[in-house]
Design a protein around this motif. Structure first.
Motif, PDB file in Angstrom:
ATOM      1  N   PHE A  76     -35.350  47.841 -35.749  1.00 43.70           N
ATOM      2  CA  PHE A  76     -36.079  49.478 -35.602  1.00 43.70           C
ATOM      3  C   PHE A  76     -37.185  49.276 -36.369  1.00 43.70           C
ATOM      4  CE2 PHE A  76     -31.036  50.501 -35.789  1.00 43.70           C
ATOM      5  CZ  PHE A  76     -31.004  51.055 -34.666  1.00 43.70           C
ATOM      6  N   ASP A 117     -34.248  49.318 -30.010  1.00 44.32           N
ATOM      7  CA  ASP A 117     -34.151  50.566 -30.580  1.00 44.32           C
ATOM      8  C   ASP A 117     -34.370  51.317 -28.892  1.00 44.32           C
ATOM      9  OD1 ASP A 117     -32.861  53.210 -31.165  1.00 44.32           O
ATOM     10  OD2 ASP A 117     -34.339  53.561 -31.782  1.00 44.32           O
ATOM     11  N   ASP A 129     -37.178  62.814 -30.049  1.00 43.11           N
ATOM     12  CA  ASP A 129     -36.737  61.257 -29.262  1.00 43.11           C
ATOM     13  C   ASP A 129     -37.514  61.898 -27.848  1.00 43.11           C
ATOM     14  OD1 ASP A 129     -34.643  60.805 -31.524  1.00 43.11           O
ATOM     15  OD2 ASP A 129     -33.225  60.104 -30.293  1.00 43.11           O
ATOM     16  N   PHE A 199     -24.414  62.633 -40.765  1.00 43.68           N
ATOM     17  CA  PHE A 199     -24.483  61.636 -41.321  1.00 43.68           C
ATOM     18  C   PHE A 199     -25.961  60.478 -40.882  1.00 43.68           C
ATOM     19  CE2 PHE A 199     -19.927  61.823 -41.079  1.00 43.68           C
ATOM     20  CZ  PHE A 199     -19.941  61.915 -42.271  1.00 43.68           C
ATOM     21  N   TYR A 200     -27.078  61.233 -40.049  1.00 40.43           N
ATOM     22  CA  TYR A 200     -28.163  59.986 -39.954  1.00 40.43           C
ATOM     23  C   TYR A 200     -29.117  60.198 -41.251  1.00 40.43           C
ATOM     24  CZ  TYR A 200     -26.087  60.547 -35.183  1.00 40.43           C
ATOM     25  OH  TYR A 200     -24.984  60.006 -33.294  1.00 40.43           O
ATOM     26  N   PHE A 203     -31.297  56.834 -42.549  1.00 43.06           N
ATOM     27  CA  PHE A 203     -31.361  55.947 -41.639  1.00 43.06           C
ATOM     28  C   PHE A 203     -33.205  57.163 -41.360  1.00 43.06           C
ATOM     29  CE2 PHE A 203     -33.149  55.879 -37.448  1.00 43.06           C
ATOM     30  CZ  PHE A 203     -32.832  54.814 -37.009  1.00 43.06           C
ATOM     31  N   ARG A 204     -32.755  58.290 -41.188  1.00 43.51           N
ATOM     32  CA  ARG A 204     -34.702  58.749 -41.117  1.00 43.51           C
ATOM     33  C   ARG A 204     -35.356  59.117 -42.318  1.00 43.51           C
ATOM     34  NH1 ARG A 204     -31.567  64.456 -38.408  1.00 43.51           N
ATOM     35  NH2 ARG A 204     -31.079  63.676 -36.185  1.00 43.51           N
ATOM     36  N   LYS A 216     -31.209  68.538 -33.745  1.00 42.93           N
ATOM     37  CA  LYS A 216     -31.482  67.436 -32.254  1.00 42.93           C
ATOM     38  C   LYS A 216     -30.316  67.962 -30.933  1.00 42.93           C
ATOM     39  CE  LYS A 216     -33.351  63.291 -33.854  1.00 42.93           C
ATOM     40  NZ  LYS A 216     -33.773  62.023 -34.052  1.00 42.93           N
ATOM     41  N   GLN A 220     -28.454  65.146 -28.375  1.00 37.91           N
ATOM     42  CA  GLN A 220     -27.359  64.793 -29.140  1.00 37.91           C
ATOM     43  C   GLN A 220     -26.162  66.124 -28.869  1.00 37.91           C
ATOM     44  OE1 GLN A 220     -28.456  63.665 -33.119  1.00 37.91           O
ATOM     45  NE2 GLN A 220     -29.721  62.207 -32.050  1.00 37.91           N
ATOM     46  N   LYS A 247     -21.363  57.097 -31.635  1.00 38.71           N
ATOM     47  CA  LYS A 247     -22.019  56.903 -32.801  1.00 38.71           C
ATOM     48  C   LYS A 247     -22.021  58.421 -33.441  1.00 38.71           C
ATOM     49  CE  LYS A 247     -26.679  56.125 -34.061  1.00 38.71           C
ATOM     50  NZ  LYS A 247     -28.184  56.611 -33.600  1.00 38.71           N
ATOM     51  N   TYR A 270     -21.081  51.943 -33.532  1.00 37.07           N
ATOM     52  CA  TYR A 270     -22.383  52.962 -35.087  1.00 37.07           C
ATOM     53  C   TYR A 270     -21.960  53.007 -36.324  1.00 37.07           C
ATOM     54  CZ  TYR A 270     -27.044  52.436 -35.870  1.00 37.07           C
ATOM     55  OH  TYR A 270     -28.189  51.629 -36.823  1.00 37.07           O
ATOM     56  N   VAL A 272     -22.648  54.354 -38.887  1.00 37.13           N
ATOM     57  CA  VAL A 272     -23.926  54.578 -39.403  1.00 37.13           C
ATOM     58  C   VAL A 272     -24.198  54.683 -40.304  1.00 37.13           C
ATOM     59  CG1 VAL A 272     -23.730  55.960 -37.347  1.00 37.13           C
ATOM     60  CG2 VAL A 272     -23.569  57.456 -39.132  1.00 37.13           C
ATOM     61  N   SER A 273     -25.865  55.290 -40.663  1.00 36.02           N
ATOM     62  CA  SER A 273     -26.407  54.940 -42.537  1.00 36.02           C
ATOM     63  C   SER A 273     -25.108  55.964 -43.248  1.00 36.02           C
ATOM     64  CB  SER A 273     -27.741  55.091 -42.531  1.00 36.02           C
ATOM     65  OG  SER A 273     -28.149  56.692 -41.362  1.00 36.02           O
ATOM     66  N   TYR A 312     -24.499  48.003 -41.118  1.00 38.26           N
ATOM     67  CA  TYR A 312     -25.269  47.562 -42.434  1.00 38.26           C
ATOM     68  C   TYR A 312     -24.224  46.957 -42.883  1.00 38.26           C
ATOM     69  CZ  TYR A 312     -28.129  51.243 -40.854  1.00 38.26           C
ATOM     70  OH  TYR A 312     -29.012  52.121 -39.463  1.00 38.26           O
TER      71      TYR A 312
HETATM   72  C1  PBG Z   1     -32.976  57.327 -32.910  1.00 43.02           C
HETATM   73  C2  PBG Z   1     -32.111  56.699 -34.047  1.00 43.02           C
HETATM   74  C3  PBG Z   1     -31.170  57.543 -34.965  1.00 43.02           C
HETATM   75  C4  PBG Z   1     -30.138  56.514 -35.318  1.00 43.02           C
HETATM   76  C5  PBG Z   1     -30.562  55.571 -34.481  1.00 43.02           C
HETATM   77  N1  PBG Z   1     -31.077  55.914 -33.611  1.00 43.02           N
HETATM   78  C6  PBG Z   1     -31.726  59.000 -35.934  1.00 43.02           C
HETATM   79  C7  PBG Z   1     -31.751  60.115 -35.483  1.00 43.02           C
HETATM   80  O1  PBG Z   1     -30.663  60.461 -33.589  1.00 43.02           O
HETATM   81  O2  PBG Z   1     -32.158  61.041 -35.565  1.00 43.02           O
HETATM   82  C8  PBG Z   1     -29.364  56.442 -36.775  1.00 43.02           C
HETATM   83  C9  PBG Z   1     -28.912  55.066 -37.064  1.00 43.02           C
HETATM   84  C10 PBG Z   1     -28.266  55.546 -38.526  1.00 43.02           C
HETATM   85  O3  PBG Z   1     -28.081  57.315 -39.233  1.00 43.02           O
HETATM   86  O4  PBG Z   1     -27.515  54.827 -38.805  1.00 43.02           O
HETATM   87  N2  PBG Z   1     -33.311  57.730 -31.888  1.00 43.02           N
END
Ligand code: PBG
Length: 323
Positions: A76, A117, A129, A199-200, A203-204, A216, A220, A247, A270, A272-273, A312
Protein backbone atom coordinates in the motif's frame (compact mmCIF):
# COMPACT_ATOMS: atom_id res chain seq x y z
CA UNK A 1 -23.16 -43.04 27.57
CA UNK A 2 -22.32 -44.57 24.20
CA UNK A 3 -20.85 -41.34 22.88
CA UNK A 4 -18.10 -39.63 24.86
CA UNK A 5 -16.62 -36.93 22.59
CA UNK A 6 -13.81 -36.39 25.11
CA UNK A 7 -12.26 -39.74 24.02
CA UNK A 8 -11.15 -38.04 20.79
CA UNK A 9 -9.41 -35.33 22.80
CA UNK A 10 -7.50 -37.52 25.25
CA UNK A 11 -3.99 -37.07 23.82
CA UNK A 12 -2.28 -34.59 21.60
CA UNK A 13 -1.68 -37.40 19.07
CA UNK A 14 -5.42 -38.05 18.79
CA UNK A 15 -6.27 -34.36 18.80
CA UNK A 16 -3.84 -33.76 15.95
CA UNK A 17 -5.16 -36.75 14.02
CA UNK A 18 -8.77 -35.57 14.11
CA UNK A 19 -7.95 -31.92 13.51
CA UNK A 20 -10.19 -30.55 10.73
CA UNK A 21 -8.58 -27.22 9.90
CA UNK A 22 -4.97 -26.33 9.24
CA UNK A 23 -3.22 -23.01 9.31
CA UNK A 24 0.28 -22.37 8.10
CA UNK A 25 2.46 -19.45 7.06
CA UNK A 26 1.79 -20.34 3.41
CA UNK A 27 -1.81 -19.15 3.84
CA UNK A 28 -0.77 -15.67 4.91
CA UNK A 29 -0.43 -12.48 2.86
CA UNK A 30 1.54 -9.73 4.62
CA UNK A 31 0.51 -6.08 4.01
CA UNK A 32 3.35 -3.53 3.80
CA UNK A 33 3.06 0.27 3.73
CA UNK A 34 5.56 2.00 1.40
CA UNK A 35 6.63 5.66 1.51
CA UNK A 36 8.31 7.76 -1.19
CA UNK A 37 11.52 7.96 0.86
CA UNK A 38 14.36 5.51 0.35
CA UNK A 39 15.11 5.22 4.03
CA UNK A 40 12.14 5.21 6.32
CA UNK A 41 10.77 3.18 9.17
CA UNK A 42 8.08 5.23 10.83
CA UNK A 43 5.80 3.55 13.33
CA UNK A 44 2.02 3.67 12.94
CA UNK A 45 0.72 4.69 16.35
CA UNK A 46 -2.59 2.82 16.13
CA UNK A 47 -0.86 -0.35 14.83
CA UNK A 48 2.01 -1.11 17.23
CA UNK A 49 4.66 -3.23 15.49
CA UNK A 50 3.69 -2.06 11.98
CA UNK A 51 5.76 0.53 10.09
CA UNK A 52 5.75 2.64 6.97
CA UNK A 53 8.79 1.47 5.03
CA UNK A 54 11.12 3.35 2.71
CA UNK A 55 11.62 1.77 -0.71
CA UNK A 56 15.10 0.54 0.25
CA UNK A 57 14.32 -0.59 3.77
CA UNK A 58 11.32 -2.56 2.59
CA UNK A 59 13.65 -4.88 0.68
CA UNK A 60 15.32 -5.93 3.94
CA UNK A 61 11.96 -6.32 5.61
CA UNK A 62 10.73 -8.59 2.81
CA UNK A 63 13.93 -10.60 2.96
CA UNK A 64 13.47 -11.22 6.68
CA UNK A 65 9.87 -12.30 6.04
CA UNK A 66 10.96 -14.69 3.28
CA UNK A 67 13.40 -16.28 5.75
CA UNK A 68 10.39 -16.92 7.98
CA UNK A 69 8.50 -18.60 5.14
CA UNK A 70 6.22 -15.72 4.09
CA UNK A 71 5.86 -15.66 0.29
CA UNK A 72 2.81 -13.46 -0.26
CA UNK A 73 2.83 -9.69 0.18
CA UNK A 74 0.46 -6.81 -0.53
CA UNK A 75 1.77 -3.25 -0.90
CA UNK A 76 0.00 0.00 0.00
CA UNK A 77 1.38 3.45 -0.88
CA UNK A 78 1.63 6.34 1.58
CA UNK A 79 1.29 9.22 -0.90
CA UNK A 80 2.48 12.74 0.08
CA UNK A 81 -0.30 15.34 0.03
CA UNK A 82 1.33 17.30 -2.83
CA UNK A 83 1.08 14.28 -5.13
CA UNK A 84 -2.65 13.85 -4.53
CA UNK A 85 -5.31 15.19 -6.89
CA UNK A 86 -9.04 14.89 -7.55
CA UNK A 87 -8.56 12.18 -10.18
CA UNK A 88 -5.47 10.54 -8.70
CA UNK A 89 -3.34 10.79 -11.88
CA UNK A 90 -0.19 10.05 -9.87
CA UNK A 91 -1.43 6.47 -9.42
CA UNK A 92 -0.27 5.58 -12.95
CA UNK A 93 2.53 8.14 -13.35
CA UNK A 94 5.71 6.46 -14.54
CA UNK A 95 7.67 8.11 -11.71
CA UNK A 96 5.28 6.76 -9.08
CA UNK A 97 7.41 5.46 -6.18
CA UNK A 98 4.94 2.65 -5.45
CA UNK A 99 5.29 1.24 -8.97
CA UNK A 100 9.07 1.62 -8.86
CA UNK A 101 9.19 -0.08 -5.50
CA UNK A 102 7.24 -3.04 -6.91
CA UNK A 103 9.75 -3.30 -9.79
CA UNK A 104 12.65 -3.36 -7.35
CA UNK A 105 10.98 -5.94 -5.14
CA UNK A 106 10.17 -8.28 -8.04
CA UNK A 107 13.69 -7.85 -9.51
CA UNK A 108 15.22 -8.84 -6.17
CA UNK A 109 12.69 -11.54 -5.18
CA UNK A 110 11.14 -12.86 -8.42
CA UNK A 111 9.57 -15.91 -6.77
CA UNK A 112 7.36 -14.04 -4.28
CA UNK A 113 3.70 -13.32 -4.95
CA UNK A 114 3.19 -9.57 -4.94
CA UNK A 115 -0.26 -8.04 -4.75
CA UNK A 116 -1.32 -4.44 -5.36
CA UNK A 117 -4.09 -2.17 -4.16
CA UNK A 118 -6.35 -0.47 -6.70
CA UNK A 119 -8.48 2.45 -5.51
CA UNK A 120 -8.28 6.23 -5.70
CA UNK A 121 -8.19 6.98 -1.97
CA UNK A 122 -4.41 6.94 -1.36
CA UNK A 123 -4.03 9.38 -4.31
CA UNK A 124 -7.19 11.42 -3.88
CA UNK A 125 -7.43 14.89 -2.32
CA UNK A 126 -10.99 13.88 -1.38
CA UNK A 127 -9.92 10.67 0.35
CA UNK A 128 -12.51 8.65 -1.55
CA UNK A 129 -12.07 5.52 -3.66
CA UNK A 130 -13.63 7.16 -6.72
CA UNK A 131 -13.89 10.61 -8.32
CA UNK A 132 -16.01 12.99 -6.23
CA UNK A 133 -18.24 15.61 -7.85
CA UNK A 134 -20.67 17.70 -5.77
CA UNK A 135 -20.43 15.16 -2.98
CA UNK A 136 -21.28 12.23 -5.28
CA UNK A 137 -18.82 9.37 -5.98
CA UNK A 138 -18.88 8.90 -9.75
CA UNK A 139 -18.85 5.26 -10.78
CA UNK A 140 -18.37 5.00 -14.55
CA UNK A 141 -15.99 7.97 -14.72
CA UNK A 142 -13.77 6.25 -12.14
CA UNK A 143 -13.47 2.96 -14.05
CA UNK A 144 -10.93 4.11 -16.70
CA UNK A 145 -8.64 5.46 -13.95
CA UNK A 146 -8.82 2.17 -12.04
CA UNK A 147 -8.07 0.35 -15.30
CA UNK A 148 -5.05 2.54 -16.07
CA UNK A 149 -3.78 2.16 -12.51
CA UNK A 150 -4.11 -1.63 -12.83
CA UNK A 151 -2.26 -1.72 -16.14
CA UNK A 152 0.60 0.36 -14.69
CA UNK A 153 0.76 -2.07 -11.75
CA UNK A 154 0.82 -5.11 -14.05
CA UNK A 155 3.60 -3.47 -16.07
CA UNK A 156 5.53 -2.95 -12.83
CA UNK A 157 5.46 -6.65 -12.08
CA UNK A 158 2.63 -7.12 -9.61
CA UNK A 159 1.37 -10.71 -9.78
CA UNK A 160 -2.11 -9.98 -8.45
CA UNK A 161 -4.14 -6.79 -8.90
CA UNK A 162 -6.29 -6.03 -5.85
CA UNK A 163 -9.22 -3.67 -6.54
CA UNK A 164 -10.48 -2.43 -3.16
CA UNK A 165 -12.62 0.41 -4.49
CA UNK A 166 -16.10 -1.21 -4.74
CA UNK A 167 -17.10 0.61 -7.94
CA UNK A 168 -19.57 -1.40 -10.04
CA UNK A 169 -18.05 -3.02 -13.14
CA UNK A 170 -14.42 -2.52 -12.18
CA UNK A 171 -13.35 -6.15 -12.48
CA UNK A 172 -14.48 -6.25 -16.13
CA UNK A 173 -12.79 -2.92 -16.86
CA UNK A 174 -9.52 -4.16 -15.32
CA UNK A 175 -9.64 -7.63 -16.95
CA UNK A 176 -10.22 -6.00 -20.34
CA UNK A 177 -7.28 -3.59 -20.18
CA UNK A 178 -4.97 -6.31 -18.85
CA UNK A 179 -5.94 -8.75 -21.61
CA UNK A 180 -5.77 -6.07 -24.33
CA UNK A 181 -2.16 -5.44 -23.27
CA UNK A 182 -1.22 -9.11 -23.07
CA UNK A 183 -1.22 -9.30 -19.27
CA UNK A 184 -3.41 -12.39 -19.46
CA UNK A 185 -1.36 -14.00 -16.70
CA UNK A 186 -1.88 -11.21 -14.17
CA UNK A 187 -4.49 -12.25 -11.60
CA UNK A 188 -7.29 -10.23 -10.01
CA UNK A 189 -8.22 -10.59 -6.35
CA UNK A 190 -11.53 -8.75 -6.03
CA UNK A 191 -12.44 -7.12 -2.76
CA UNK A 192 -15.94 -8.45 -3.44
CA UNK A 193 -17.64 -8.21 -0.06
CA UNK A 194 -16.02 -5.10 1.35
CA UNK A 195 -18.12 -3.61 4.11
CA UNK A 196 -18.35 0.04 5.25
CA UNK A 197 -16.52 -0.78 8.47
CA UNK A 198 -15.26 1.06 11.53
CA UNK A 199 -12.34 -1.40 11.58
CA UNK A 200 -10.40 0.48 8.86
CA UNK A 201 -9.54 3.39 11.17
CA UNK A 202 -5.87 2.55 11.84
CA UNK A 203 -5.23 1.91 8.11
CA UNK A 204 -6.52 5.38 7.27
CA UNK A 205 -4.14 6.77 9.93
CA UNK A 206 -1.28 4.88 8.29
CA UNK A 207 -2.03 6.31 4.84
CA UNK A 208 -3.55 9.59 5.96
CA UNK A 209 -6.36 8.68 3.54
CA UNK A 210 -9.57 9.21 5.52
CA UNK A 211 -12.46 10.74 3.51
CA UNK A 212 -12.37 14.55 3.72
CA UNK A 213 -16.15 14.60 3.79
CA UNK A 214 -18.94 12.06 4.08
CA UNK A 215 -18.42 8.32 4.45
CA UNK A 216 -18.01 5.34 2.11
CA UNK A 217 -21.53 3.93 2.52
CA UNK A 218 -22.63 4.58 -1.08
CA UNK A 219 -20.03 2.11 -2.35
CA UNK A 220 -18.89 -0.13 0.52
CA UNK A 221 -21.47 -2.62 1.73
CA UNK A 222 -23.90 -2.36 4.61
CA UNK A 223 -22.66 -4.61 7.48
CA UNK A 224 -26.25 -5.86 7.85
CA UNK A 225 -26.26 -7.60 4.47
CA UNK A 226 -25.22 -11.09 3.38
CA UNK A 227 -27.20 -11.73 0.16
CA UNK A 228 -25.56 -8.65 -1.30
CA UNK A 229 -22.16 -10.32 -0.79
CA UNK A 230 -23.36 -13.15 -3.02
CA UNK A 231 -24.54 -10.71 -5.69
CA UNK A 232 -21.21 -8.86 -5.63
CA UNK A 233 -19.38 -12.19 -5.90
CA UNK A 234 -21.50 -13.46 -8.81
CA UNK A 235 -20.69 -10.27 -10.71
CA UNK A 236 -16.99 -10.39 -9.87
CA UNK A 237 -16.65 -14.01 -11.01
CA UNK A 238 -18.56 -13.26 -14.23
CA UNK A 239 -16.30 -10.26 -14.83
CA UNK A 240 -13.12 -12.31 -14.38
CA UNK A 241 -12.06 -12.36 -10.72
CA UNK A 242 -9.62 -15.14 -9.76
CA UNK A 243 -10.23 -14.73 -6.01
CA UNK A 244 -13.08 -13.32 -3.94
CA UNK A 245 -12.22 -11.43 -0.79
CA UNK A 246 -14.27 -10.75 2.33
CA UNK A 247 -13.27 -7.70 4.37
CA UNK A 248 -13.11 -7.29 7.35
CA UNK A 249 -12.76 -10.90 8.45
CA UNK A 250 -13.57 -11.47 12.11
CA UNK A 251 -17.03 -9.93 12.23
CA UNK A 252 -17.84 -11.47 8.83
CA UNK A 253 -17.00 -15.16 9.23
CA UNK A 254 -20.55 -16.05 8.14
CA UNK A 255 -19.93 -14.23 4.85
CA UNK A 256 -16.67 -16.11 4.30
CA UNK A 257 -18.56 -19.33 4.97
CA UNK A 258 -21.39 -18.67 2.55
CA UNK A 259 -19.07 -17.54 -0.25
CA UNK A 260 -16.89 -20.60 0.21
CA UNK A 261 -19.98 -22.83 -0.06
CA UNK A 262 -21.30 -20.96 -3.10
CA UNK A 263 -18.25 -20.39 -5.33
CA UNK A 264 -15.49 -22.49 -6.82
CA UNK A 265 -12.79 -19.78 -6.91
CA UNK A 266 -10.64 -19.41 -3.77
CA UNK A 267 -11.91 -17.14 -0.99
CA UNK A 268 -9.59 -14.82 0.90
CA UNK A 269 -10.18 -12.87 4.09
CA UNK A 270 -8.74 -9.49 5.06
CA UNK A 271 -7.98 -9.41 8.78
CA UNK A 272 -7.96 -5.60 8.81
CA UNK A 273 -6.10 -2.92 10.73
CA UNK A 274 -8.70 -2.43 13.47
CA UNK A 275 -8.82 -6.16 14.16
CA UNK A 276 -5.03 -6.15 14.47
CA UNK A 277 -5.11 -3.09 16.75
CA UNK A 278 -7.65 -4.68 19.13
CA UNK A 279 -5.59 -7.82 19.69
CA UNK A 280 -2.30 -5.94 19.88
CA UNK A 281 -3.63 -3.39 22.37
CA UNK A 282 -5.06 -6.06 24.67
CA UNK A 283 -1.81 -8.03 24.49
CA UNK A 284 0.32 -4.96 25.22
CA UNK A 285 -1.79 -4.39 28.32
CA UNK A 286 -1.14 -7.96 29.39
CA UNK A 287 -4.82 -8.86 29.02
CA UNK A 288 -4.45 -11.55 26.33
CA UNK A 289 -1.83 -14.11 25.32
CA UNK A 290 -0.86 -12.57 21.96
CA UNK A 291 0.46 -15.61 20.07
CA UNK A 292 -2.38 -17.89 21.19
CA UNK A 293 -5.01 -15.28 20.33
CA UNK A 294 -3.53 -14.66 16.89
CA UNK A 295 -3.37 -18.39 16.10
CA UNK A 296 -6.98 -18.89 17.19
CA UNK A 297 -8.17 -15.81 15.27
CA UNK A 298 -6.48 -16.82 12.02
CA UNK A 299 -7.63 -20.42 12.42
CA UNK A 300 -11.25 -19.24 12.72
CA UNK A 301 -10.94 -17.57 9.31
CA UNK A 302 -9.59 -20.78 7.81
CA UNK A 303 -12.39 -22.79 9.45
CA UNK A 304 -14.96 -20.39 8.02
CA UNK A 305 -13.58 -21.16 4.56
CA UNK A 306 -10.80 -18.72 3.72
CA UNK A 307 -7.89 -20.04 1.67
CA UNK A 308 -5.63 -17.03 2.05
CA UNK A 309 -5.62 -14.42 4.83
CA UNK A 310 -4.29 -10.88 4.51
CA UNK A 311 -3.06 -10.11 8.00
CA UNK A 312 -0.72 -7.70 9.81
CA UNK A 313 -0.06 -10.56 12.24
CA UNK A 314 1.71 -12.56 9.50
CA UNK A 315 5.27 -11.89 10.65
CA UNK A 316 4.49 -12.39 14.34
CA UNK A 317 2.69 -15.63 13.51
CA UNK A 318 5.61 -16.83 11.38
CA UNK A 319 8.07 -16.08 14.21
CA UNK A 320 5.87 -17.81 16.80
CA UNK A 321 5.43 -20.91 14.64
CA UNK A 322 9.24 -21.27 14.27
CA UNK A 323 9.67 -21.43 18.03
C1 PBG B 1 -8.68 1.56 0.43
C2 PBG B 1 -8.44 0.46 1.39
C3 PBG B 1 -8.81 0.47 2.75
C4 PBG B 1 -8.27 -0.69 3.30
C5 PBG B 1 -7.63 -1.39 2.27
N1 PBG B 1 -7.74 -0.66 1.10
C6 PBG B 1 -9.48 1.50 3.56
C7 PBG B 1 -10.81 1.98 3.17
O1 PBG B 1 -11.52 1.39 2.37
O2 PBG B 1 -11.17 3.05 3.69
C8 PBG B 1 -8.38 -1.06 4.75
C9 PBG B 1 -7.42 -2.09 5.23
C10 PBG B 1 -7.30 -2.18 6.70
O3 PBG B 1 -8.04 -1.56 7.48
O4 PBG B 1 -6.39 -2.91 7.14
N2 PBG B 1 -9.39 1.34 -0.68
Amino acid sequence: MYQRPRRNRKSSAIRNMVEETHLSVSHLIYPLFITHNKKDKSPIISMPGIYRWGTEEVLQEIESCIELGIENFVLFPVVPEEMKSKRGEYSYDENNFYLKSAQQIKARFPHINLMSDVALDPYSTDGHDGIVENGVILNDETLPILAQMSLAQAQSGFDIIGPSDMMDGRIAAIREILDDNNYTNTSIMAYSAKYASAFYGPFRDALDSAPKSGDKKTYQMNPANKKEAILESILDVEEGADFLMVKPALSYLDVIHVLNESFTVPITAYNVSGEYAMVKAAALNGWLDYDATVAETLLSMRRAGANGILTYHAKDYAIASKN
